[in-house]
Design a protein around this motif. Structure first.
Motif, PDB file in Angstrom:
ATOM      1  N   GLN B  55      10.470  60.746  38.617  1.00  0.00           N
ATOM      2  CA  GLN B  55      10.022  59.439  38.314  1.00  0.00           C
ATOM      3  C   GLN B  55      10.608  58.198  38.873  1.00  0.00           C
ATOM      4  N   GLU B  56      11.948  58.511  39.343  1.00  0.00           N
ATOM      5  CA  GLU B  56      12.539  57.568  40.415  1.00  0.00           C
ATOM      6  C   GLU B  56      12.032  57.601  41.614  1.00  0.00           C
ATOM      7  N   ASP B  57      11.334  58.475  41.903  1.00  0.00           N
ATOM      8  CA  ASP B  57      10.797  58.295  43.319  1.00  0.00           C
ATOM      9  C   ASP B  57       9.400  57.735  43.508  1.00  0.00           C
ATOM     10  N   ILE B  58       8.895  57.276  42.140  1.00  0.00           N
ATOM     11  CA  ILE B  58       7.729  56.474  42.193  1.00  0.00           C
ATOM     12  C   ILE B  58       7.770  54.983  42.424  1.00  0.00           C
ATOM     13  N   GLY B  59       6.901  54.414  43.462  1.00  0.00           N
ATOM     14  CA  GLY B  59       7.305  53.105  43.569  1.00  0.00           C
ATOM     15  C   GLY B  59       6.466  52.452  42.837  1.00  0.00           C
ATOM     16  N   GLU B  60       5.035  52.911  42.675  1.00  0.00           N
ATOM     17  CA  GLU B  60       3.831  52.059  42.046  1.00  0.00           C
ATOM     18  C   GLU B  60       3.084  53.015  41.323  1.00  0.00           C
ATOM     19  N   ILE B  61       2.562  52.553  40.050  1.00  0.00           N
ATOM     20  CA  ILE B  61       1.557  53.483  39.372  1.00  0.00           C
ATOM     21  C   ILE B  61       0.323  52.670  39.384  1.00  0.00           C
ATOM     22  N   ILE B  62      -0.922  53.147  39.494  1.00  0.00           N
ATOM     23  CA  ILE B  62      -2.041  52.617  39.112  1.00  0.00           C
ATOM     24  C   ILE B  62      -2.900  53.564  38.373  1.00  0.00           C
ATOM     25  N   ALA B  63      -3.295  52.816  37.066  1.00  0.00           N
ATOM     26  CA  ALA B  63      -4.050  53.494  36.162  1.00  0.00           C
ATOM     27  C   ALA B  63      -5.471  53.376  36.200  1.00  0.00           C
ATOM     28  N   THR B  64      -6.373  54.307  35.955  1.00  0.00           N
ATOM     29  CA  THR B  64      -7.717  54.043  36.117  1.00  0.00           C
ATOM     30  C   THR B  64      -8.487  55.222  34.936  1.00  0.00           C
ATOM     31  N   GLY B  65      -9.665  55.004  35.037  1.00  0.00           N
ATOM     32  CA  GLY B  65     -10.519  55.841  34.054  1.00  0.00           C
ATOM     33  C   GLY B  65     -10.825  55.180  32.901  1.00  0.00           C
ATOM     34  N   TYR B  66     -11.684  55.698  31.920  1.00  0.00           N
ATOM     35  CA  TYR B  66     -11.939  54.807  30.689  1.00  0.00           C
ATOM     36  C   TYR B  66     -10.795  54.722  29.722  1.00  0.00           C
ATOM     37  N   GLY B  67      -9.755  55.536  30.236  1.00  0.00           N
ATOM     38  CA  GLY B  67      -8.524  55.512  29.250  1.00  0.00           C
ATOM     39  C   GLY B  67      -7.270  54.677  29.919  1.00  0.00           C
ATOM     40  N   ARG B  68      -7.681  54.041  30.921  1.00  0.00           N
ATOM     41  CA  ARG B  68      -6.804  53.263  31.734  1.00  0.00           C
ATOM     42  C   ARG B  68      -5.779  52.205  30.996  1.00  0.00           C
ATOM     43  N   ILE B  69      -6.246  51.835  30.021  1.00  0.00           N
ATOM     44  CA  ILE B  69      -5.485  50.770  29.009  1.00  0.00           C
ATOM     45  C   ILE B  69      -4.454  51.273  28.445  1.00  0.00           C
ATOM     46  N   SER B  70      -4.509  52.650  27.918  1.00  0.00           N
ATOM     47  CA  SER B  70      -3.451  53.216  27.241  1.00  0.00           C
ATOM     48  C   SER B  70      -2.409  53.674  28.201  1.00  0.00           C
ATOM     49  N   VAL B  71      -2.376  53.799  29.497  1.00  0.00           N
ATOM     50  CA  VAL B  71      -1.238  54.006  30.132  1.00  0.00           C
ATOM     51  C   VAL B  71      -0.432  52.818  30.520  1.00  0.00           C
ATOM     52  N   SER B  72       0.344  52.736  29.366  1.00  0.00           N
ATOM     53  CA  SER B  72       1.341  51.640  29.446  1.00  0.00           C
ATOM     54  C   SER B  72       2.268  51.434  30.357  1.00  0.00           C
ATOM     55  N   PHE B  73       2.470  52.532  31.019  1.00  0.00           N
ATOM     56  CA  PHE B  73       3.698  52.370  31.965  1.00  0.00           C
ATOM     57  C   PHE B  73       3.257  52.462  33.559  1.00  0.00           C
ATOM     58  N   ALA B  74       1.832  51.997  33.621  1.00  0.00           N
ATOM     59  CA  ALA B  74       1.265  51.849  35.001  1.00  0.00           C
ATOM     60  C   ALA B  74       1.621  50.225  35.124  1.00  0.00           C
ATOM     61  N   SER B  75       1.827  50.156  36.622  1.00  0.00           N
ATOM     62  CA  SER B  75       1.983  48.766  36.857  1.00  0.00           C
ATOM     63  C   SER B  75       0.603  47.793  36.806  1.00  0.00           C
ATOM     64  N   PHE B 254      -0.230  52.464  46.611  1.00  0.00           N
ATOM     65  CA  PHE B 254       0.626  52.204  47.928  1.00  0.00           C
ATOM     66  C   PHE B 254       0.270  50.896  48.531  1.00  0.00           C
ATOM     67  N   GLU B 255      -0.932  50.397  48.663  1.00  0.00           N
ATOM     68  CA  GLU B 255      -1.265  49.074  49.130  1.00  0.00           C
ATOM     69  C   GLU B 255      -0.733  47.769  48.372  1.00  0.00           C
ATOM     70  N   ARG B 256      -0.481  47.927  47.242  1.00  0.00           N
ATOM     71  CA  ARG B 256       0.139  47.085  46.381  1.00  0.00           C
ATOM     72  C   ARG B 256       1.372  46.751  46.784  1.00  0.00           C
ATOM     73  N   ALA B 257       2.080  48.100  46.675  1.00  0.00           N
ATOM     74  CA  ALA B 257       3.455  48.125  47.096  1.00  0.00           C
ATOM     75  C   ALA B 257       3.951  47.615  48.378  1.00  0.00           C
ATOM     76  N   GLN B 258       2.991  47.679  49.274  1.00  0.00           N
ATOM     77  CA  GLN B 258       3.399  47.164  50.674  1.00  0.00           C
ATOM     78  C   GLN B 258       3.093  45.700  50.620  1.00  0.00           C
ATOM     79  N   LYS B 259       2.073  45.130  49.823  1.00  0.00           N
ATOM     80  CA  LYS B 259       1.925  43.805  49.645  1.00  0.00           C
ATOM     81  C   LYS B 259       3.121  43.041  49.230  1.00  0.00           C
ATOM     82  N   GLU B 260       3.731  43.885  48.056  1.00  0.00           N
ATOM     83  CA  GLU B 260       5.027  43.310  47.277  1.00  0.00           C
ATOM     84  C   GLU B 260       5.989  42.791  48.197  1.00  0.00           C
ATOM     85  N   VAL B 261       6.190  44.160  49.258  1.00  0.00           N
ATOM     86  CA  VAL B 261       7.163  44.055  50.047  1.00  0.00           C
ATOM     87  C   VAL B 261       7.154  42.935  51.296  1.00  0.00           C
TER      88      VAL B 261
END
Lengths: 333, 262
Positions: B55-75, B254-261
């Motif tokens: 998990q430490e290797d993950i820079g950013e997480i985007i959730a999608t799909g009908y259950g996207r709201i329940s993925v509380s650990f997504a950015s 990935f694109e969001r992470a690049q923008k933040e940098v």
């Protein structure tokens, strides 16, 4: 004002007259939770009218001295027929013309005179001082909505309309003025025209954070008035109400399109969301007229169909959010 | 650094991990079940294990799909419309239309020259023309879902199915079996009905070729053949069509992470 509340369904009911007769006008807004009314009205009738009917029976609303049902559509006429048979309700049918010319104005003027007589039968009395002050207050609302300050967070307008329902128009104006001056929109908010039928709270909530121009009877259509022209109070009110931005139920859709053209000139509309109320014939043909108009103007349009149910929010969420994302992506290029 | 896309669908929860070159380093597809948050976590763990990462290797997480709201650990959360468009564009930059048929809904998405979604049409109020529709029909025919395509491709004729509603269509299929119609021809009829439903969505957005098909139903060769006939074009099918929404989400991460940098 001490004569109690007068409930009304449609914003073609002149609140000025009700306030002038010493009553508090109270709009019968859809309840926050759907209340069943299948035994009162068929399930293939307007969900707004059905939900209000169910809520009225369940005691959701406060006590009313009387209820005014404008004959805006056949569902509202059915609702009137049901209420008029109940002993618990004093109900008045305000027959609303489908056209807006001089003959229609004369007819509506007579309707307003009858409404006043009915209010007097309920113990009200048209007081010159209160009427004059009420006319000023309603005129003030019109001014507040007239200029370019009609953009706002839809969720706030919705809350204001609910919170100040049944309270004097002067109080609503004060809150609205403060809110329009202090409005704090989020950076990069999209400017969306929300049109069609009265929207469910869930749709408004999804749009939180965006800038909403609310062309529904909870927004522009409900608050704007035409000029007060005529020989007496009733003819002036009749003129003002029939010459405001028209509801889709009126047969001359051109004036509605004129309003949209004016909005396009003065506001930066990035997208349009059309709320199609299930089982509403008016919505069905109004949408086709608007679809052509917005396509010709190259403005993206999304139709969202609901029956004002809370459970539908999940289904429309993806549709509305995806529409907003496509607008953020910048369209065809 | 890895970037994760999590697509919580009605039937499966899919995760894709991409690196900074947008190459897929790991993915997983597991059943969503009753707890979509748990499924998202498990699917992510499985994809990480496949990529040999943590998990430490993950820079950013985007959730999608009908259950996207329940993925509380997504950015952040992005709709599946946008994600399927981005995922399809990543694999097929020439694509102008995406047809996604998932378990619970189906969609047609029109892309602009940059591969971004500009218009869409959705069937999300009933099961007609979705994976669930085919699942119900497979049950009525006493077959596994995966077996439908093989039977359909063997059919010489089509038995038309007139009901689009999954409930009524199931009764119709039972009646057709009782009348002695060959199972292959009934299945072909079902696939044609899904294709017709999808065609009406595609027409609403003014579809143009090339068309990419994504979602679990894109694994069904019978539906693909019927749809190609209706759309009059050859469909572009990703190697694993079920992960395209998650892939699009990972690309956005990935694109969001690049923008933040920057």
């Amino acid at each position: 004002m001490s004569g109690g509340r007068i409930g009304f369904l449609c914003t073609y009911t002149p609140g000025e007259l009700i306030e002038g007769a010493g009553f508090n006008p109270y709009r019968l807004l859809p309840p926050s939770e759907a209340v069943g009314s299948e035994d009162l009205l068929d399930s293939n009738l307007c969900p707004y009218v059905r939900q209000v009917a169910g809520a009225l029976r369940s005691g959701y609303y406060p006590h009313f001295q009387g209820i005014v049902i404008a004959r805006s559509c056949e569902a509202s006429l059915h609702f009137y027929n049901i209420l008029s048979r109940e002993r618990d309700f004093n109900v008045f049918l305000l027959d609303l013309p489908r056209q807006r010319g001089p003959r229609a104005q004369k007819y509506f003027q007579a309707q307003l005179e009858n409404l006043t007589k009915w209010l007097e039968e309920l113990g009200g009395k048209l007081n010159e001082e209160e009427l004059s002050s009420s006319l000023d207050d309603y005129g003030k609302t019109r001014e507040l909505f007239q200029d370019t300050r009609i953009r706002a967070k839809g969720v706030d307008i919705f809350q204001l309309a609910s919170e100040y329902n049944g309270r004097p128009r002067r109080d609503f104006n004060a809150a609205l003025e403060g809110f329009l001056n202090e409005k704090c929109l989020e950076e990069n908010a999209l400017s969306i025209l929300l049109t069609g039928a009265i929207p469910p709270q869930g749709l408004i909530n999804i749009l939180e954070g965006e800038e909403i121009i609310l062309d529904t009877c909870l927004g522009l259509r409900g608050f704007l008035r035409g000029e007060m022209q005529g020989k007496n109070l009733f003819s002036r009110l009749s003129h003002a109400y029939l010459n405001r931005p028209p509801c889709p139920r009126f047969l001359d859709g051109e004036d509605r399109l004129n309003l949209f053209s004016r909005l396009l000139e003065t506001q930066e509309i990035q997208g349009v969301i059309y709320h199609d109320l299930g089982f509403c014939d008016v919505s069905s043909y109004d949408f086709l007229i608007q679809k052509k108009f917005w396509e010709d103007q190259n403005v993206p349009l999304l139709k969202v169909k609901t029956e004002l149910g809370r459970g539908e929010t999940g289904q429309i969420l993806t549709r509305v959010e995806a529409f907003l994302e496509t607008l953020e992506e910048g369209g065809e290029e | 650094m890895l970037y994760a896309g999590i697509d919580v669908g009605s039937l499966s929860t899919d995760v894709v991990l991409v690196d900074s070159d947008l190459q897929i380093k790991g993915y997983s597809i597991i059943p969503t079940g009753a707890d979509s948050k748990k499924a998202a976590g498990e699917s992510l763990d499985e994809a990480l294990s496949q990529a040999g990462a943590s998990q430490e290797d993950i820079g950013e997480i985007i959730a999608t799909g009908y259950g996207r709201i329940s993925v509380s650990f997504a950015s952040d959360r992005v709709t599946e419309i946008t994600c399927h468009a981005r995922g399809a564009n990543r694999l097929f930059p020439q694509a102008k239309t995406v047809i996604d048929i998932g378990g619970q809904d189906s969609k047609a998405i029109r892309l602009n020259r940059r591969g971004r979604a500009v218009d869409f049409a959705m069937n999300d109020k009933c099961a007609a023309g979705t994976g669930r529709f085919l699942e119900v029909m497979a049950r009525a025919l006493e077959l596994d879902l995966e077996e439908l395509a093989g039977h359909s491709l063997k059919a010489e004729k089509t038995v038309p199915i007139s009901n689009m509603c999954a409930v009524f269509a199931e009764s119709e299929v039972v009646s057709l079996i009782a009348e002695g119609n060959p199972r292959e021809e009934i299945i072909k009829g079902l696939h044609v009905s899904v294709a017709e439903r999808t065609l009406s969505l595609a027409r609403r957005i003014g579809y143009q070729s090339p068309v990419v098909m994504t979602g679990g139903v894109a694994k069904n060769a019978g539906v693909i053949r019927a749809l190609e006939e209706k759309l009059e074009t050859e469909l572009l099918i990703p190697e694993e069509p079920q992960i395209i929404g998650a892939l699009g989400a990972a690309v956005i991460a990935f694109e969001r992470a690049q923008k933040e940098v920057s």
